[in-house]
Design a protein around this motif. Structure first.
Motif, PDB file in Angstrom:
ATOM      1  N   ASP A 234      -6.227   5.757 -11.953  1.00 18.85           N
ATOM      2  CA  ASP A 234      -7.111   5.974 -10.809  1.00 18.85           C
ATOM      3  C   ASP A 234      -6.324   5.688  -9.537  1.00 18.85           C
ATOM      4  N   SER A 236      -7.058   6.793  -6.615  1.00 21.14           N
ATOM      5  CA  SER A 236      -7.902   6.827  -5.425  1.00 21.14           C
ATOM      6  C   SER A 236      -7.954   5.469  -4.723  1.00 21.14           C
ATOM      7  N   VAL A 237      -7.555   4.399  -5.430  1.00 19.90           N
ATOM      8  CA  VAL A 237      -7.579   3.061  -4.827  1.00 19.90           C
ATOM      9  C   VAL A 237      -6.425   2.863  -3.850  1.00 19.90           C
ATOM     10  N   GLY A 239      -4.812   3.887  -0.485  1.00 25.79           N
ATOM     11  CA  GLY A 239      -5.288   4.557   0.708  1.00 25.79           C
ATOM     12  C   GLY A 239      -4.200   5.235   1.512  1.00 25.79           C
ATOM     13  N   LEU A 260       0.598  11.704  -5.354  1.00 27.58           N
ATOM     14  CA  LEU A 260       0.232  11.049  -4.102  1.00 27.58           C
ATOM     15  C   LEU A 260       0.750  11.788  -2.875  1.00 27.58           C
ATOM     16  N   ARG A 264      -2.190  15.244  -2.596  1.00 26.95           N
ATOM     17  CA  ARG A 264      -3.088  14.899  -1.486  1.00 26.95           C
ATOM     18  C   ARG A 264      -2.948  15.871  -0.316  1.00 26.95           C
ATOM     19  N   ARG A 278      -2.633  11.926   4.334  1.00 32.49           N
ATOM     20  CA  ARG A 278      -3.424  11.180   3.343  1.00 32.49           C
ATOM     21  C   ARG A 278      -2.546  10.381   2.384  1.00 32.49           C
TER      22      ARG A 278
END
Length: 619
Positions: A234, A236-237, A239, A260, A264, A278
């Motif tokens: 995961d 998404s943690v 930032g 990443l 993104r 991002r």
């Protein structure tokens, strides 16, 4: 169609992909078909290793199995053929790390097996692409599914294959009777006369250090991602713009880097990376402090190949296995490996680039053969025969390229490591350095021989991957672009990460006296397949019951056919295991064509043992 529908009727997993290639349907057994007494085989796992075993069962069955019927059950929550790692439903950004021409699940006339050779297309032939292409993992998954369907279709009439889309929890049963495989969510066990454990790569519970880091992260509101398969993490943690420490610089890091950045919304335009805004900022380091060597960007030019094996072949392995006191890898095995790799390197140098040598090839070969492995005499011979140190094979320097390298600032390290990666890319795509390709072929040969020694420890597997199983060249060019853009920043070798003062702190002797602090840490490496920490409930249960475990925590099996050993060393008559969680693990579930893959040899031996046993049951 329900998950347990006979694969022979539709050959589809419970959630088939649209447009998938279909194997022609085969009729289900008619009157007089299987009964409760039909011999049965349960294979736990349905990925490439199980598929390779099915292919060998289909090849050997006409000669070895005389029964009218046989039930084969595959137990895996993931699609048959591709399994979890190569499933078609993953990011299209993730590539194979091998050229398409270097991937096959089919035997050829180089493979030393007792069963029949059944040639088939390598990945590039099946996909209709140039052999030097790096295809996406989705395409590889489709190829594996096609091989699975073809293998099932090749089974004799009366053999049915059923895929159970769930996990196997444990296996019970007496050594002299049918085994019971208990499935998640099913009240009744699945009976099998034999069980083959082919789970493939496994998740693992965190070790003591990882548990400490996770607890620390929870207390201080930090992010800690332990070793995992990057495609399943995961992310998404993490930032946008967040500083992230990354420990690990191999293939797991490459996947992380891609997901990443391009994942993104960023994009590569030539040698420039255009960020989306991002992306987190990745600070990466490792034991070596450098990425794995790029895949070679050229092929053999038709010149003379080194005749392998030469100094580490069956006779040397027999001698090591026969030693009353056993063997030590560093003392007894590594010198033979070093001499074998050196032989391949200098054979190519003398035959393809003789102008860069100082003596006649025949004289060198005779003296090289006479020198003990790893001896001062051998090093002196090489120094006198090969004038340029850049043309000599230095395996220690290859292993630790940043040993002794020091930078006074992180800025200096960035420039130095970009120069290192650029030089590696140039060398790995320059046929003038073709001895590197000869060493690659020797590494494959050595790996195939060392499989017979069982568990030789994790160092060798890591060294092999570092030299021979690195990322595609384009990925390292992307790494350079990301470094120039400031998205990826290098930390150095012998990376140390501490949890202190409410953050994670990274230090390296490559940049003395400096450190980087961050509130996120990613362990970019795969879990180790140890029995004591695996999350596979079936293997943990077997470990608790007393199966044999190697010093590195692998499942010990009989090298002859893969039968699982108990702690007294006795093979179980009805349980087999294949794959990376065993001490007979090979370099991969699939292989480079025409290399006499140990995986093929193991699959064939296990398939023949299985069929011979089941034939006795059928009679």
């Amino acid at each position: 169609m329900p998950p347990d529908a006979p694969a022979r009727d539709a050959l589809a997993d419970p959630d088939p992909d649209p447009g998938r290639r279909q194997t022609p349907r085969r009729p289900a057994p008619t009157a007089g078909g299987p009964t409760a007494a039909t011999p049965s085989l349960v294979i736990v796992g349905a990925g490439p290793r199980a598929t390779g075993l099915l292919e060998r069962i289909a090849a050997n069955a006409p000669a070895l199995y005389g029964g009218a019927h046989l039930d084969i059950h595959l137990v895996d929550p993931h699609p048959p053929g591709s399994g979890r790692i190569w499933r078609e439903r993953q990011s299209p950004l993730l590539w194979m790390n091998s050229h398409a021409q270097d991937v096959t699940l089919f035997t050829d006339d180089t493979v030393e097996v007792a069963g029949p050779v059944r040639p088939g297309p390598a990945l590039h032939e099946w996909a209709g692409v140039d052999g030097q292409t790096f295809l996406g993992r989705r395409t590889q998954g489709a190829y594996l599914r096609w091989v699975y369907e073809r293998s099932v279709a090749a089974l004799p009439p009366g053999v049915t294959v059923r895929h159970h889309a769930c996990r196997a929890l444990r296996v019970t049963g007496p050594r002299t009777g049918r085994q019971l495989v208990w499935l998640e969510g099913r009240p009744e066990p699945l009976p099998g006369d034999l069980v083959v454990l082919a789970q493939g790569h496994l998740d693992a519970e965190p070790d003591g250090e990882q548990r400490h880091l996770s607890r620390y992260a929870a207390r201080h509101g930090l992010v800690h991602l332990p070793p995992d398969f990057t495609a399943d993490s995961d992310l998404s943690v993490l930032g946008a713009g967040q500083k992230v420490l990354v420990r690990g610089f191999g293939l797991a890091f490459v996947d992380l880097m891609v997901l990443l950045t391009e994942g993104r919304g960023g994009r590569h335009e030539g040698d420039t990376y255009v960020p989306s805004g991002r992306e987190p900022i990745l600070y990466v380091g490792s034991r070596r402090g450098v990425p794995y060597h790029a895949k070679l960007g050229y092929t053999w030019d038709g010149g003379e190949r080194p005749p392998l094996p030469r100094y580490l072949g069956p006779a040397e392995i027999d001698e090591l296995l026969a030693r009353p006191g056993g063997f030590d890898f560093g003392r007894d095995v590594w010198p033979l490996v070093e001499k074998e790799l050196g032989f391949a390197h200098y054979h190519r140098l003398f035959t393809a680039h003789p102008e860069r040598t100082a003596v006649a090839r025949r004289d060198f070969d005779e003296k090289y053969a006479a020198c003990p492995p790893g001896s001062p005499e051998l090093h002196a011979l090489i120094a006198s025969a090969v004038p340029d140190p850049a043309d000599r094979l230095d395996l220690a320097a290859l292993d630790r390229p940043l040993d002794g390298v020091r930078h006074s600032s992180y800025a200096g390290l960035q420039e130095g490591l970009r120069a290192y990666v650029a030089a590696d890319l140039a060398r790995r795509h320059d046929p003038a350095h073709s001895p590197d390709l000869a060493v690659f072929l020797a590494l494959l040969s050595v790996y195939g021989q060392l499989v017979r020694l069982g568990d030789v420890g994790p160092w060798w597997h890591g060294y092999f991957s570092y030299l021979a199983s690195g990322p595609p060249g384009p990925r390292l060019r992307q790494l350079l672009a990301l470094s120039r853009a400031g998205i990826v920043r290098f930390l150095g070798a012998d990376l140390r990460v501490e949890a202190r003062a409410g953050v994670f702190r990274a230090t390296s002797p490559t940049v003395p006296g400096r450190h980087v602090e961050a509130r996120a840490l990613v362990e970019a490496r795969l879990p180790q397949p140890t029995l004591v920490r695996t999350r596979d409930p079936l293997l943990r249960a077997l470990h608790a019951e007393g199966v044999a475990e190697t010093p590195a925590g692998l499942l010990a099996v009989d090298p002859a056919d893969g039968r699982v050993r108990d702690r007294a060393g006795v093979p179980h008559p009805r349980r087999f295991a294949l794959g990376p969680h065993t001490d007979a693990r090979g370099a991969g579930a699939f292989t480079r064509p025409r290399t006499n893959s140990p995986s093929f040899r193991q699959n064939d031996a296990t398939a023949r043992a299985v069929l011979t046993f089941l034939d006795g049951v059928a009679r």
